[in-house]
Design a protein around this motif. Structure first.
Motif, PDB file in Angstrom:
ATOM      1  N   ILE B  48       0.857  -1.198   0.000  1.00  0.00           N
ATOM      2  CA  ILE B  48       0.000   0.000   0.000  1.00  0.00           C
ATOM      3  C   ILE B  48       0.885   1.238   0.000  1.00  0.00           C
ATOM      4  O   ILE B  48       1.856   1.306   0.766  1.00  0.00           O
ATOM      5  CB  ILE B  48      -0.908   0.009   1.246  1.00  0.00           C
ATOM      6  CG1 ILE B  48      -1.844  -1.213   1.226  1.00  0.00           C
ATOM      7  CG2 ILE B  48      -1.728   1.307   1.325  1.00  0.00           C
ATOM      8  CD1 ILE B  48      -2.588  -1.437   2.530  1.00  0.00           C
ATOM      9  N   GLY B  49       0.565   2.186  -0.851  1.00  0.00           N
ATOM     10  CA  GLY B  49       1.366   3.405  -0.901  1.00  0.00           C
ATOM     11  C   GLY B  49       0.538   4.577  -1.375  1.00  0.00           C
ATOM     12  O   GLY B  49      -0.687   4.489  -1.505  1.00  0.00           O
ATOM     13  N   GLY B  50       1.219   5.682  -1.615  1.00  0.00           N
ATOM     14  CA  GLY B  50       0.543   6.894  -2.062  1.00  0.00           C
ATOM     15  C   GLY B  50       1.074   7.343  -3.413  1.00  0.00           C
ATOM     16  O   GLY B  50       2.230   7.084  -3.764  1.00  0.00           O
ATOM     17  N   VAL B  71      -2.981   3.923  -3.157  1.00  0.00           N
ATOM     18  CA  VAL B  71      -2.874   2.970  -4.265  1.00  0.00           C
ATOM     19  C   VAL B  71      -2.224   1.700  -3.713  1.00  0.00           C
ATOM     20  O   VAL B  71      -1.356   1.776  -2.858  1.00  0.00           O
ATOM     21  CB  VAL B  71      -1.995   3.556  -5.404  1.00  0.00           C
ATOM     22  CG1 VAL B  71      -1.701   2.511  -6.476  1.00  0.00           C
ATOM     23  CG2 VAL B  71      -2.679   4.766  -6.046  1.00  0.00           C
TER      24      VAL B  71
END
Lengths: 361, 152
Positions: B48-50, B71
């Motif tokens: 999970i990241g940005g 995202v």
């Protein structure tokens, strides 16, 4: 001066336990779910996403629940979470011209191509409390009409065709990012728009209102306000091409403002711009007014000393997490600081000859 | 490893984008109904990241950073060697896994079946949602009429 002090652990634990109980409220009343907050308090969710600077409706709803509806506390939680995320990259600039519009209005052109589409607006409601909502939440389905399938063109395009408004020439410069580098002044319009997009709605609204009341007045018309969903595209290195990675609901406001001209250029309308996560039109309009006021130097206007023209003042005070952090820290123990001030004032009073009896401490 | 079938980049952009934007529950429902659980190895486990979303000044001008979105991404390899990637909106690792598996299967002889069972209904659902919203918006379009001003 800060001195480590031990103690208070039990008081803190018990305070947190009580907080959890108060958050839940009367257990005879059904508990709120994240889905209920996300679906039924959507505008609060939008504000938390915009000012938390992270688009994720479920997380924003969770933050609102955890913060007991204190939106600044919820924004704080989102900002803290945001810092834990690895950054995968940056999107290609989104194309708001391709927005699937729920709402699109213009205060300047009645017959704009694409029309005036009101969308789910509070405008024209009578602002009378609706006691039916207290009784039951049944709604009848909203009417439908043949949908528009083609994209809705930006209104400024029509003015631009006549060369009567400033252009916004496209380029692909890499914008500065205030989450990656400290703010420095002059900030540039990229940093200003980023800072205002995540700035406190109340603060940005107040500064924008000051321009309407005459402090750096710039005679704004809402050329266009649009709300809807826009695809986000990103270049993915392992693929070697760009793909859509999602879709966001956004509010965009373009203002048309009074003129700029020179010996060589005939007068033209100028522009302000606001783009915000979610359905958040008060904020988008406010950002556009403040953006326009902050462009005074670029447009060769006089600095009249108004707050809305002072980039450093506006951007340094727009962030409600910075503001609340510094404001609220003064309630935390400052025993030693205060002790030294107390001694100082007593000495000054002695030196001034005031006969102060030593109070019991 | 070359894919079993020729992949058109535009087609792949299409299905990857559709999977990224789709509702998690809709996607997982269709994927589970498809009933395939192909063996695979992770090349990158779901993460999970940005992503920083950029806008353009005035809608058309120079870029600026608007804010981030969540995202989830992952990459995997089927036993047949086909590599599937996913970058999907939100924080669901199961959604990312299903999207990467679908991306990989779309490079195999199962492509037509996946298309039929998952991608087509997903696209239809999406179009239906879009048309419904656009229809409600259209019903709020103002029809102006001019009143007689009484001044010949």
């Amino acid at each position: 001066m800060y001195v480590a002090v031990k103690g208070g652990e039990r008081a803190i634990d018990n305070a947190h336990a009580w907080l959890a109980e108060e958050r839940r409220g009367d257990t005879d009343v059904a508990e709120l779910s994240i889905e209920q907050i996300r679906e039924q308090l959507k505008l609060a969710v939008n504000r938390v996403m915009a000012e938390g600077s992270l688009y994720d409706p479920d997380l924003a709803a969770l933050a609102i629940k955890q913060a007991r509806g204190d939106l600044i506390e919820a924004i704080f939680l989102i900002r803290a979470y945001r810092t834990t995320l690895p950054r995968f990259g940056a999107s290609l600039p989104i194309s708001t011209g391709d927005m699937a519009c729920d709402r699109r209005i213009s205060a300047t052109f009645k017959d704009a191509p694409g029309g005036q589409v009101l969308g789910p607006t509070f405008d024209y409601t009578h602002r009378l409390l609706d006691f039916k909502l207290a009784a039951d939440g049944d709604v009848s389905p909203a009417p439908s009409a043949p949908p528009r399938t083609e994209p809705t063109p930006h209104i400024t395009e029509f003015l631009q065709g006549q060369d009567i408004i400033q252009t916004e020439p496209e380029n692909d410069a890499i914008p500065r990012d205030l989450t990656r580098e400290p703010m420095s002044y002059p900030a540039g319009r990229d940093m200003r728009l980023q800072s205002l997009a995540r700035g406190d709605e109340g603060f940005v609204l107040g500064v924008a209102y000051s321009t309407q009341r005459g402090y750096a007045r710039n005679h704004a018309f809402v050329g266009e306000l649009r709300i809807g969903s826009v695809a986000v595209e990103m270049e993915v290195p392992e693929l070697g091409f760009a793909i859509d990675i999602g879709e966001l609901e956004l509010t965009e406001c373009e203002t048309v403002n009074q003129f700029k001209g020179s010996k060589t250029e005939p007068p033209q309308f100028t522009r302000g711009y606001g783009l915000v996560f979610g359905q958040s039109e008060r904020k988008a309009i406010a950002v556009a007014l403040v953006d326009r006021a902050l462009r005074w130097k670029e447009l060769g206007e006089d600095n009249v000393g108004a707050v809305a023209q002072d980039e450093e003042f506006v951007l340094s005070h727009a962030d409600n997490i910075q503001a609340t952090g510094f404001l609220e820290h003064i309630k935390l123990p400052h025993y030693v600081d205060f002790q030294s001030e107390l001694e100082l004032v007593r000495r000054m009073r002695r030196e001034a000859g005031a006969d102060v009896p030593e109070a019991a401490e | 490893m070359t894919p079993d079938i020729e992949i058109d980049t535009e087609d792949r952009r299409g299905w990857m984008g559709l999977l990224a934007r789709s509702d998690e529950a809709d996607l997982l429902h269709l994927w589970q109904s498809f009933g395939q659980a192909p063996g695979f190895t992770w090349l990158r486990a779901p993460e999970i990241g940005g992503v920083m979303v950029r806008g353009r000044m005035g809608g058309t001008g120079a870029p600026f950073n608007l804010g981030e979105m969540t995202v989830t991404r992952c990459s995997l390899r089927l036993q047949g060697g086909q590599v599937g990637h996913a970058y999907v909106q939100g924080r669901s690792k199961t959604k990312a896994e299903a999207a990467a598996l679908i991306d990989a299967l779309m490079q195999t002889e199962l492509a037509a079946a996946v298309q039929r069972a998952v991608l087509v209904p997903l696209e239809e659902k999406r179009t239906e949602n879009r048309v419904t919203r656009a229809g409600k918006a259209a019903a709020t379009k103002v029809e102006f009429f001019t009143m007689a001003r009484g001044e010949d």
